[in-house]
Design an enzyme around this catalytic site. Structure first.
Site, PDB file in Angstrom:
ATOM      1  N   CYS A 127      -4.234   3.672  -1.928  1.00 16.71           N
ATOM      2  CA  CYS A 127      -3.786   2.636  -0.991  1.00 16.71           C
ATOM      3  C   CYS A 127      -3.600   3.095   0.439  1.00 16.71           C
ATOM      4  CB  CYS A 127      -2.479   2.029  -1.487  1.00 16.71           C
ATOM      5  SG  CYS A 127      -2.681   1.250  -3.080  1.00 16.71           S
ATOM      6  N   HIS A 145      -3.172  -7.189   0.341  1.00 14.25           N
ATOM      7  CA  HIS A 145      -3.327  -5.729   0.410  1.00 14.25           C
ATOM      8  C   HIS A 145      -4.754  -5.364   0.020  1.00 14.25           C
ATOM      9  CE1 HIS A 145      -2.836  -1.519  -0.108  1.00 14.25           C
ATOM     10  NE2 HIS A 145      -2.204  -1.494  -1.274  1.00 14.25           N
ATOM     11  N   CYS A 204       2.865   3.655   0.160  1.00 11.08           N
ATOM     12  CA  CYS A 204       2.950   4.315  -1.130  1.00 11.08           C
ATOM     13  C   CYS A 204       1.541   4.409  -1.693  1.00 11.08           C
ATOM     14  CB  CYS A 204       3.859   3.542  -2.072  1.00 11.08           C
ATOM     15  SG  CYS A 204       3.528   1.773  -2.131  1.00 11.08           S
TER      16      CYS A 204
END
Lengths: 400, 720
Positions: A91, A356, A386
C-alpha cells in the site's frame, strides 16, 4: 545531501474499483500516462530532462505489469531516452516510488524525475498476482499469516476499539471528504480522466457518500467474520491473550476499493533551475520500518518516529498529517499512540471516504497534504501509510 | 522367501509381492528387490508389459515403519539419508518411464507406499471387494507420502482434491476410488489378474499423463489465481486446526504447492526433502509412529492378558442408564452381545432406548447398516428396572454415579443377583479395592474405565484390584477386544492412569488462574501446547464438583485442601459456578444460541483474593503474551508428565510405551509429543528436573520431582 524539491503534484480522481466504476474502462497504463502528461503540460516541462519515471504498483502483472513506469512514460509520449521503473511495497508503493527517487536526487544521481503510483483494482484485482506470503505453506505458517481485515479486527480487539468508535471515525471521514470536495480542496492536483475519444469520464472523486450516518453503518455486517477461514485461530497463536476476535470492520469503515493514479515531479535545485519550474516544497525525510506481521498495522508508528528523528523534528513541528485510512483502526491507533490533535489528521477525509487505489494512494496523499498546507498557509506535512505484512512508510514534506 | 516373485505369463511379467509377515510392507530390502525386478522386467525381451500384484490378502499396506524407528539412532549424515530415503522414488520413476506398460492389480488394500506403487503404474485395476481400502493416510501418523504420492495424486486429481484426501487420510473403497479417478477400473476378484494382464499385453501407451507433452494440471495450475486462493485457505485452516504442532500438514502442503508447480523430478525431490525434514528435524512423526503405530499395535495384542481360556459370554448387564451406561450398552450391542440395561428410573431407560434406536435407525437410513442388523440390534437390548433381571448375565458393568456409597450399594445388589457373572465397575477415579468388598467374591471383580463419549473413545482402562482373579481380568480383556477397543491394563489407585493425568493437567490450569495468569492465555496456551481443549473449558464440561470430589478422594501432594487451585474451585462452586450444566463456570454461557460462551470476567478479581505464587514475569515486550503462553503450556505438560512418573512408581503402569498411549488416549496428553514419557525424554530429563525444581521451590507441590526420575537422570538413562 542536496535539496530534494517537489515541483508539482497531480492525480486522477479516484473511481469505484469495480466494473460499474467510472474508470473501469481505463487501463492502468492510461491512468498513469494521463497524470504524467498533465504534470508535463502544466509545467511546460522539457521532457528530455526527465531522467526517471518510477511508479508504484501492487498487482504488477497482466496489463499492469512489466515495469509500468517505462511503459506509461512511453505511452505518455515522453522521449525514448526516459527510463521507467516499477516499485512495489504493497500500500505504500506510490510513496516509496517518491522516496526512492528522492534518495537518488539527494545523492546527486538524478536531477529531475517523476515518481508516483497507479492501480486499477477493477481491472487487476487485489491479490490476483498471488504471493508466497500467504500461498506458500512454509511462509504462511512461519509468519502466522492472517488476512488484513482480520488483522485490523485483531488490532481493534486488542486495543479495545468498539465498532461504534470505528464507525464514528468513518462518518467523520465521509463528512470531511464531502466538505473538501465542496470547497475545492482537491482541485489543484486533480486531473480529469477522458475516454477513448477524449470525452471526460471522471472529474472528481467518485466514492464519497456525504449522506453516511452512524445508523446506516450500524446496519452493515462485519466483513471478516469467517470463523471457518481459520484466521481467528491463527491470530491467537501470536496473541494468546485474545480470547476471541471482535469483528468490527466492514465495508463502511474500511477503505474503498478504487482505481486511480498519482505522481509528482521531483528535482534537485539545479534540476528545477534548468527546467525553469518554481519548487513548491522539499522532502525533509522519509523512513520505512517493519513490525509484527500478524498485527499488520504497527509499521507507521516506528516509521514516523524514524522520519521525525531524521528530519530533526518533533510532533510540534508537524502541521498536517495524512495517515492512510486502510481500516478505521489505523488513524485511530496512530493519533492515540502519538497523542495527536484530531483536527490536524486527515483533514480532508481519507481512503474510507475517497478510496484506496493501492499503488497510487501514497503519491496522491503527498499531493493532498501539500495542497492543503498551501491552502492553510502552513509549513510541514507528514504522510504515512500502513503496509501489509507489518510495514509502514512515512515521508515528511515542507513547503518552501 | 522372495519378497517379490517374477513370472512370465502370455508375454506379461507378473511381479507378485509376498513380503515377510502377515501383510505386504515395503522395507529397505523389499525396495531393493523391487528395483531388481523392475530392471529385470525392462530388460526382458520376452515380455511387453507387467502386472504388479500381491499373493497376500492385501496389496501393499505401506512402508515398514521400523524404518522410522531407525532414525532415533541416525548418524547425522543428511546426504546419505536423502540418498537412502529416495530409493523407492527412483525405482518407481524408472518403472513409469521405462517405456513398457505396467498395470497394478489391486487385489487388497493399497495404502501409503503401497498405493504409491500403484500410482506409479500406468493402469490401476481394483477388485470390487468392499473390504479393500485405498489411500495415502500418512498424515495420520505425522508423516507425508514420500514415494511420489503427493506429486502423482496432485497431477492425477488436481491439487484441491489431492490435498483433501491426503490431509484427511481418506481410505476409499475401490468403488469410490474409481468414481473419483484414483484407479481406472473395478472388476470382480476373479477377473482381476486377467484384466490387468490383458491391458498390459495390449500394447497401450506406456506414459503417465504428466509425462506427456501438453499436460495440464486438472483444476488449473497450482500457482494460478485459483490455486493461490486455495492455498491461502488450506494454509490458514490447517494452521488453525493443527496449531503449532502441524509440521506434517505444513510439509504436505509445501510438497504439493511447490512440487506440483515444478517438473516431476524436482517435485519428488521437494517431497522427499519435506518428508525427511519432518523425520529428522522434528520428533512428532517419530513419536506418533512409536506411540500410535507400535504402541497401540502392541496393546491390541493384549500380551498382558492372563493365559486362561476364553470364556464365552453372550449376555452383558449394564446398570445405570446415564450417558456412560447407555454408551456402554450401545457398543456392547454393536459388538453382538445381548444387553440388559438396568436403571431405577423408567424415564431414563426409555430415553436411553429411544436415543439408541433412533441413532441406529439413522445409520440404517444412511445405508451403513442393513435393516436386518437394525432389527437385530433393537432386539438385542432389554430394559429392566430391577437388578434381579441380571441373573443370567455373564458380565455386569456397573455404571452408576461416581459416588463410593452409591456404587457399593449397587455392586452388592449385583453381587447377589448375578451370582456367576464377572462384575466390573465403570469408574474414572475411585480405587476399585475400596469397592471390592461389596462383592461376595472379589476375585470376580474388576474395573473398566470407559471414556466419554463411549462409542467414540478408542481406549478402556482395565483395572485389576489386589483381589481381582485371572478369569475376571481375562474376561475384561476379551470384552474390550470384542468392542474393538484398546484395553490399557492399569493397576489400582485413585484416578488410575488417565484420570490422574487429566486431573494433573486441569489442576495446573486452575493453578495458573489462581496465580493471576489471564485465563484466555491459559486456554490458548493449552491448545497451543497440543491439548485438545483448554483446561477451563473441559473443567466446565465435566463440572467443577467432580474435580473437587477427585481432590477430596485423593490426598496427593498437589491436591491439598489449601492449594490455591482448590480454593479457587471451591470458591467458584460456592458462587454457583459449577460448569456448563449450571450455565456458569469458568465461562459464561449466553442464552442466545448465536452468541458464544465467554470466559467469566470475574476470574481475575477472584484470583486476586487468593494467595498464590507469582508466575513468570512476562515483561512488556510485543511478545509477552506468547512467552507467557509458552510458559503456561509447558507447566501443564510438565505437571501431567511428572504425575505419570509418580503413577509408574506406584505401579499403576509399567511399560512406558503403553503408558505413552494411555496418556494420549485416556489422559488427554498432547498427541504430538508421543505421550508423557516421550515428552520427558525428548525434553531431556535433566531439563525437566531443572524446570520442575524451580516451580517446586516456588511452592508448587505438583512439581516435586519423583526420586525415580532423579536417579534416571543422574545415570543419564531413560525408561527405554
Amino acid at each position: 545531501m542536496d535539496d530534494i524539491l517537489v515541483l508539482d503534484t497531480a492525480r486522477t480522481p479516484r473511481g469505484k474499483g469495480r466494473p460499474s466504476g467510472a474508470l473501469h474502462e481505463v487501463p492502468a497504463v492510461e491512468l498513469a500516462a494521463t497524470v504524467l502528461r498533465a504534470l508535463s503540460a502544466r509545467n511546460c516541462l522539457d521532457e528530455s530532462l526527465i531522467e526517471e519515471v518510477t511508479l508504484g504498483c501492487v498487482e504488477a502483472h497482466r496489463e499492469q505489469g512489466g515495469a509500468i513506469g517505462r511503459i506509461a512514460a512511453l505511452h505518455a509520449g515522453f522521449p525514448d531516452t526516459v527510463p521507467g521503473l516499477q516499485v512495489g511495497r504493497y500500500c505504500s508503493s506510490g510513496l516509496d516510488a517518491i522516496n526512492s527517487v528522492a534518495g537518488q536526487i539527494g545523492s546527486g544521481m538524478l536531477q529531475l524525475a517523476m515518481a508516483g503510483g497507479v492501480e486499477s483494482m477493477s481491472r487487476v484485482p487485489m491479490a490476483s498476482g498471488g504471493s508466497a506470503w500467504w500461498a506458500d505453506p512454509e511462509v504462511a505458517f512461519e509468519t502466522n499469516f492472517i488476512s488484513q481485515g482480520v488483522g485490523a479486527d485483531l488490532v481493534a480487539t486488542r486495543r479495545g476499539y468498539t465498532r461504534e468508535r470505528l464507525d464514528s471515525f468513518a462518518v467523520e471521514s465521509q463528512r470531511r471528504a464531502s466538505e473538501a470536495q465542496r470547497t475545492g480542496a482537491f482541485d489543484k492536483s486533480l486531473v480529469p480522466v477522458s475516454n477513448g475519444i477524449g470525452l471526460p469520464l471522471l472529474t472528481a472523486d467518485e466514492i464519497p457518500r456525504r449522506e453516511t450516518t452512524l445508523a446506516a453503518l450500524a446496519g452493515l455486517k462485519p466483513s471478516f467474520a469467517q470463523p471457518k477461514s481459520g484466521f481467528d485461530s491463527v491470530a491467537t497463536l501470536g496473541f494468546p491473550e485474545v480470547e476471541q476476535i471482535e469483528h468490527s470492520h466492514h465495508a463502511g469503515n474500511s477503505s474503498a476499493i478504487a482505481d486511480g493514479a498519482g505522481a509528482v515531479i521531483l528535482a534537485s535545485a539545479a534540476g528545477a533551475k534548468v527546467a525553469g519550474i518554481k519548487p513548491r516544497a522539499r522532502i525533509r525525510s522519509w523512513a520505512t520500518r517493519g513490525s509484527n506481521t500478524t498485527l499488520m498495522f504497527g509499521g507507521p508508528l516506528p516509521a514516523s518516529e524514524k522520519a521525525l528523528q531524521l528530519a530533526g523534528m518533533t510532533w510540534s513541528d508537524i502541521d498536517l498529517v495524512e495517515i492512510n485510512e486502510a481500516f478505521a483502526i489505523m488513524p485511530i491507533w496512530f493519533s492515540e499512540h502519538f497523542d495527536l490533535d484530531p483536527e490536524i489528521i486527515n483533514v480532508n477525509g481519507g481512503a474510507i471516504a475517497l478510496g484506496h487505489p493501492l499503488g497510487a494512494t501514497g503519491a496522491m496523499l503527498l499531493g493532498t497534504v501539500l495542497d492543503e498546507l498551501e491552502r492553510r498557509d502552513l509549513q510541514v506535512g507528514l504522510v504515512s501509510l500502513c503496509v501489509a505484512s507489518g510495514m509502514g512508510t512515512t515521508t515528511i514534506v515542507e513547503r518552501i | 522367501m522372495d519378497p517379490i516373485t517374477y513370472q512370465v505369463s502370455d508375454k506379461v511379467a507378473i511381479l507378485t509381492f509376498n513380503t515377510e509377515g502377515s501383510v505386504n510392507t515395503l522395507s529397505w530390502q523389499v525396495v531393493a528387490t523391487l528395483g531388481d525386478r523392475v530392471e529385470q522386467f525392462l530388460a526382458d525381451d520376452t515380455v511387453v508389459g507387467a502386472v504388479i500384484t500381491s499373493a497376500k490378502n492385501d496389496f501393499i499396506v505401506g512402508a515398514d515403519l521400523g524404518m522410522i524407528a531407525e532414525l532415533d539412532n541416525w548418524n547425522g549424515d543428511r546426504r546419505e539419508l536423502l540418498q537412502k530415503w529416495s530409493a523407492l522414488n527412483r525405482v518407481l520413476r524408472r518403472l513409469e518411464t521405462g517405456g513398457k506398460p505396467v498395470a497394478a492389480a489391486i487385489n487388497g488394500s493399497a495404502l501409503g507406499g503401497g498405493f504409491e506403487v500403484a500410482l506409479a503404474s500406468h493402469y490401476r485395476v481394483g477388485a470390487n471387494d468392499p473390504s479393500i481400502r485405498i489411500g495415502l493416510p500418512e498424515t495420520q501418523l505425522g508423516m507425508i507420502p514420500a514415494a511420489g504420492g503427493t506429486q502423482r495424486l496432485s497431477r492425477l486429481l488436481g491439487v484441491e482434491r489431492a490435498c483433501e484426501l491426503m490431509l484427511t487420510g481418506a481410505r476409499l473403497t475401490t468403488t469410490e476410488a474409481v468414481e473419483q479417478g484414483l484407479i481406472h477400473q473395478v472388476v470382480t476378484p476373479d477377473e482381476l489378474l486377467q484384466t490387468a494382464k490383458d491391458w498390459a499385453a495390449s500394447a497401450p501407451d506406456a506414459h503417465q499423463p504428466w509425462d506427456k507433452p501438453g499436460f495440464e494440471m486438472p483444476g488449473g495450475e497450482v500457482q494460478g489465481a485459483r490455486g493461490m486462493r486455495l492455498f491461502e485457505r488450506l494454509n490458514a485452516s490447517a494452521h488453525a486446526t493443527g496449531g503449532n504442532y502441524s509440521p506434517h500438514v505444513r510439509a504436505l502442503l509445501t510438497a504439493v504447492f511447490r512440487g506440483a508447480h515444478s517438473g516431476f523430478d524436482a517435485g519428488t525431490r521437494i517431497e522427499n526433502e519435506q518428508h525427511l525434514k519432518l523425520l529428522i528435524d522434528d520428533t512428532t512423526a517419530r513419536r506418533l509412529v512409536r506411540t500410535e503405530f507400535f504402541g497401540i499395535g502392541d496393546l491390541r495384542k493384549q500380551t498382558s492378558r492372563p493365559d486362561v481360556p476364553v470364556r464365552n459370554f453372550t449376555t452383558v448387564g449394564v446398570v445405570g442408564a446415564g450417558m456412560m451406561g447407555a454408551g456402554i450398552a450401545q457398543v456392547a450391542v454393536e459388538a453382538g452381545f445381548k444387553v440388559i440395561l438396568v436403571d431405577l428410573s423408567t424415564e431414563l431407560l426409555a430415553g436411553a432406548l429411544d436415543k439408541l434406536e433412533s441413532g441406529w435407525r439413522k445409520r440404517a437410513d444412511r445405508g451403513s447398516i442393513t435393516e436386518e442388523e437394525l432389527q437385530l440390534r433393537i432386539n438385542s437390548i432389554k430394559m429392566a428396572e430391577n437388578i434381579s433381571a441380571l441373573a443370567d448375565c455373564d458380565l455386569v458393568i456397573e455404571a452408576v454415579t461416581e459416588n463410593r456409597a452409591v456404587k457399593r450399594s449397587v455392586l452388592s445388589q449385583i453381587s447377589s443377583a448375578a451370582s456367576h457373572a464377572i462384575i466390573a465397575t465403570n469408574t474414572s477415579s475411585l480405587p476399585i479395592s475400596e469397592l471390592a468388598d461389596a462383592i461376595d467374591d472379589p476375585a470376580r471383580f474388576i474395573g473398566l474405565h470407559f471414556l466419554s463419549p463411549v462409542p467414540v473413545m478408542p481406549m478402556v482402562e482395565l483395572v485389576s484390584g489386589s483381589a481381582s482373579g485371572t478369569a475376571a481380568i481375562a474376561a475384561g480383556f476379551d470384552f474390550v477386544k470384542a468392542l474393538r477397543k484398546i484395553a490399557m491394563p492399569v493397576g489400582d489407585g485413585p484416578g488410575f492412569f488417565g484420570t490422574r493425568l487429566f486431573h494433573a493437567f486441569v489442576s495446573e490450569g486452575v493453578a495458573l488462574v489462581a496465580e493471576g495468569v489471564p485465563p484466555a492465555i491459559i486456554e490458548n496456551a493449552a491448545r497451543q501446547a497440543g491439548f485438545r481443549t483448554g483446561p477451563l473449558e473441559v473443567l466446565d464440561e465435566v463440572s467443577l464438583t467432580l474435580c473437587i470430589d477427585i481432590i477430596d478422594g485423593r490426598p496427593n501432594p498437589e491436591n491439598t485442601p489449601d492449594a490455591p487451585s482448590t480454593i479457587l474451585l471451591r470458591e467458584l462452586v460456592a458462587q454457583g459456578r459449577n460448569g456448563r450444566r449450571a450455565r456458569a463456570g469458568f465461562y459464561e454461557y449466553p442464552d442466545s444460541p448465536d452468541s458464544r460462551k465467554r470466559l467469566w470476567s470475574g476470574l481475575a478479581s477472584l484470583a486476586a483474593g487468593i494467595e498464590a505464587p507469582q508466575p513468570l514475569d512476562p515483561g512488556t515486550s510485543d511478545t509477552w503474551s506468547k512467552e507467557l503462553a509458552a510458559y503456561a503450556g509447558r507447566r501443564m505438560q510438565l505437571a501431567a508428565a511428572l504425575d505419570a512418573v509418580r503413577a509408574r512408581d506406584a505401579g499403576v503402569v509399567n511399560d512406558v510405551t503403553a503408558a505413552d498411549v494411555g496418556s494420549v488416549l485416556a489422559g488427554m496428553f498432547p498427541r504430538h509429543t508421543g505421550g508423557s514419557f516421550s515428552f520427558l525424554e525428548d525434553l531431556g530429563l535433566s531439563t525437566a528436573i531443572q524446570e520442575a525444581d524451580l516451580l517446586a521451590a516456588a511452592g508448587r507441590a505438583a512439581f516435586m520431582v519423583p526420586d525415580s526420575l532423579r536417579v534416571l537422570a543422574a545415570n543419564e538413562r531413560t525408561w527405554r
